[in-house]
Enzyme design. Structure first.
Site, PDB file in Angstrom:
ATOM      1  N   ASP A   6       0.803  -1.099  -0.196  1.00  0.00           N
ATOM      2  CA  ASP A   6      -0.176   0.448  -0.336  1.00  0.00           C
ATOM      3  C   ASP A   6       0.945   1.582  -0.396  1.00  0.00           C
ATOM      4  O   ASP A   6       1.993   1.592   0.610  1.00  0.00           O
ATOM      5  CB  ASP A   6      -0.977   0.241   1.173  1.00  0.00           C
ATOM      6  N   GLU A   8       1.270   5.921  -0.398  1.00  0.00           N
ATOM      7  CA  GLU A   8       0.452   6.913   0.062  1.00  0.00           C
ATOM      8  C   GLU A   8       0.879   7.658  -0.915  1.00  0.00           C
ATOM      9  O   GLU A   8       2.513   7.950  -0.980  1.00  0.00           O
ATOM     10  CB  GLU A   8       0.389   7.424   1.170  1.00  0.00           C
ATOM     11  N   HIS A 144      -5.794   4.915   5.574  1.00  0.00           N
ATOM     12  CA  HIS A 144      -5.354   6.139   4.945  1.00  0.00           C
ATOM     13  C   HIS A 144      -3.821   6.288   5.160  1.00  0.00           C
ATOM     14  O   HIS A 144      -3.355   7.276   4.503  1.00  0.00           O
ATOM     15  CB  HIS A 144      -5.723   7.251   4.781  1.00  0.00           C
ATOM     16  N   ASP A 149      -3.283   0.220   5.988  1.00  0.00           N
ATOM     17  CA  ASP A 149      -3.642  -0.482   4.906  1.00  0.00           C
ATOM     18  C   ASP A 149      -3.076  -1.982   4.291  1.00  0.00           C
ATOM     19  O   ASP A 149      -4.105  -2.537   3.751  1.00  0.00           O
ATOM     20  CB  ASP A 149      -4.337   0.321   3.886  1.00  0.00           C
TER      21      ASP A 149
END
Length: 445
Positions: A6, A8, A144, A149
């Site tokens: 994951d 961001e 998030h 995540d």
């Protein structure tokens, strides 16, 4: 075996955005083997809305490593493993793009837990990571954030494995399994239901609005081609995220699909169709007499108060057409403004002799505005595809019974569905008629 990832980011497309955090969970199919996570300095400011969503601030990443500093380790951890993520193409496109930017080639087989979850747990209201975690009682800490995540995605993958996931995963990894390349919000059955016949397809957004219209010789093959490749540009990524459903209309031939596509773009004005929206910037071939009495043909922008002999939406098509007239009727290229190297035009023919040739060219252009039908054999069935043009204007199209008399125009009209004409269609039909004259049947008006 698996690398569950994951990230961001500062935005939604890899080409113009940076990674702010990455987490990788290594999994052998039974248990976790290792973890890696870190904040990343994206070298660009994080937008306020992203800060509010993730909680990652510019101060937090100011002293974090650059992606180029962690790239060798990321590359090593991912090497030889199946890449797993929720909405996998997003994470995959970012990591591949940024690895390539520092000279590291990487490619991997992919699994999307969003799509796997659709198959393993059908009937859930939504399949976004937050929604499915609530539906399946998966604990999520730091939603998030990359680590939170990635951990939630790992638990989701383990639950999928319990629900017959081994068989699902094998199916998804087969080369012929197309599901993992589809847009994240598009159900697989929308593609499976497409036939491999000519037609027009419509991409719809979450509200059902048509956002793109396309034509195809083979509907399913053409639709799937939209989703292959890893273009990380903003336009493509936005396009894929907006697709929630597909509808289609079959047509008897590829040409009728092209016509219907043009009609539907003008009717619906979809946001992601671009080319035909600007197609009305037109050019025409005009006739005038110069001061010496010679008739001359010239290409110019279409004018409101003057009707051209023939019009084009692309300048190159107008030049190609006029050059053909010059060749067929032995006209002077400089006199038609095609040969720019000649500064002073000197014709050996008298005005009457040269004008007679020009008039023959004009007559051919006028005859092309006559009444005719384009007759094609259908790709399926025994009927005959027919496109009707009356007095130079597109009337409509339809199917004629196999034993119909195509010479009776009144009979033909009864089988036609009328459609509005546009300049794209005019040029399309003219080009097709020139390329396949044997399929054009002249009719009496």
């Amino acid at each position: 075996m698996y690398a569950i990832v994951d990230i961001e980011t500062t935005g939604s497309h890899a080409a113009d955005n940076g990674i702010t955090e990455i987490a990788i969970v290594l999994h052998d199919g039974e248990k976790i083997e290792g973890r890696f996570s870190t904040l990343v300095n994206p070298l660009v400011a994080i937008p306020p809305y992203v800060v509010s969503l993730t909680g990652i601030t510019n101060n937090m990443v100011a002293t974090a490593p650059l992606f180029k500093d962690i790239a060798p380790n990321v590359h090593r951890l991912l090497q030889g493993r199946i890449f797993v993520a929720h909405n996998v193409n997003f994470d995959y496109s970012f990591i591949r793009h940024h690895l390539q930017a520092v000279g590291l080639h990487w490619q991997a087989r992919k699994l999307c837990t969003l799509r796997l979850a659709r198959a393993a747990f059908p009937g859930l209201p939504k399949y976004g990571l937050g929604h499915i975690c609530r539906s399946l009682d998966i604990p999520v800490t730091d939603r998030h954030r990359a680590t939170g995540d990635a951990d939630a995605t790992t638990i989701l993958l383990e639950k999928i494995m319990v629900k017959g996931g081994e068989k699902l995963i094998k199916e998804f990894l087969k080369k012929e399994a197309k599901e993992q390349i589809l847009p994240p919000n598009l159900p697989q059955d929308h593609v499976k239901s497409l036939p491999n016949t000519p037609g027009v397809y419509y991409f719809h957004d979450s509200k059902g609005t048509v956002i793109y219209v396309g034509k195809a010789k083979m509907l399913r093959k053409r639709v799937v081609s939209h989703f292959t490749g890893l273009d990380t540009g903003k336009k493509r990524q936005s396009f894929l995220r907006d697709i929630y459903s597909i509808t289609f209309k079959e047509t008897p031939t590829e040409l009728t699909a092209s016509i219907l596509e043009s009609v539907e773009i003008k009717r619906l004005w979809p946001v992601h169709n671009v080319s035909q929206k600007n197609a009305e910037k037109l050019f025409g071939i005009y006739l005038f007499e110069d001061g010496r009495g010679y008739l001359r043909l010239a290409i110019d922008k279409k004018r409101k108060l003057l009707e051209p002999l023939v019009s084009f939406n692309i300048l190159s098509d107008a030049h190609r057409y006029l050059w053909k007239l010059v060749k067929d009727f032995q006209l002077d290229a400089a006199c038609c403004f095609l040969d720019k190297s000649v500064k002073e035009i000197s014709l050996t023919e008298t005005p009457a002799e040269y004008n007679a040739k020009v008039q023959k060219a004009v007559l051919q252009m006028q005859e092309e505005k006559g009444t005719y039908a384009i007759i094609e054999t259908c790709d399926t069935g025994n009927d005959v595809s027919c496109i009707l043009v009356e007095k130079g204007r597109f009337f409509g199209m339809g199917l004629l019974p196999e034993k119909a008399n195509p010479f009776e125009i009144e009979h033909i009209r009864g089988h036609m569905t009328p459609y509005p004409e546009n300049e794209v269609l005019k040029n399309m039909l003219r080009s097709y008629s020139e390329k396949y004259p044997s399929r054009v049947l002249q009719l009496g008006a």
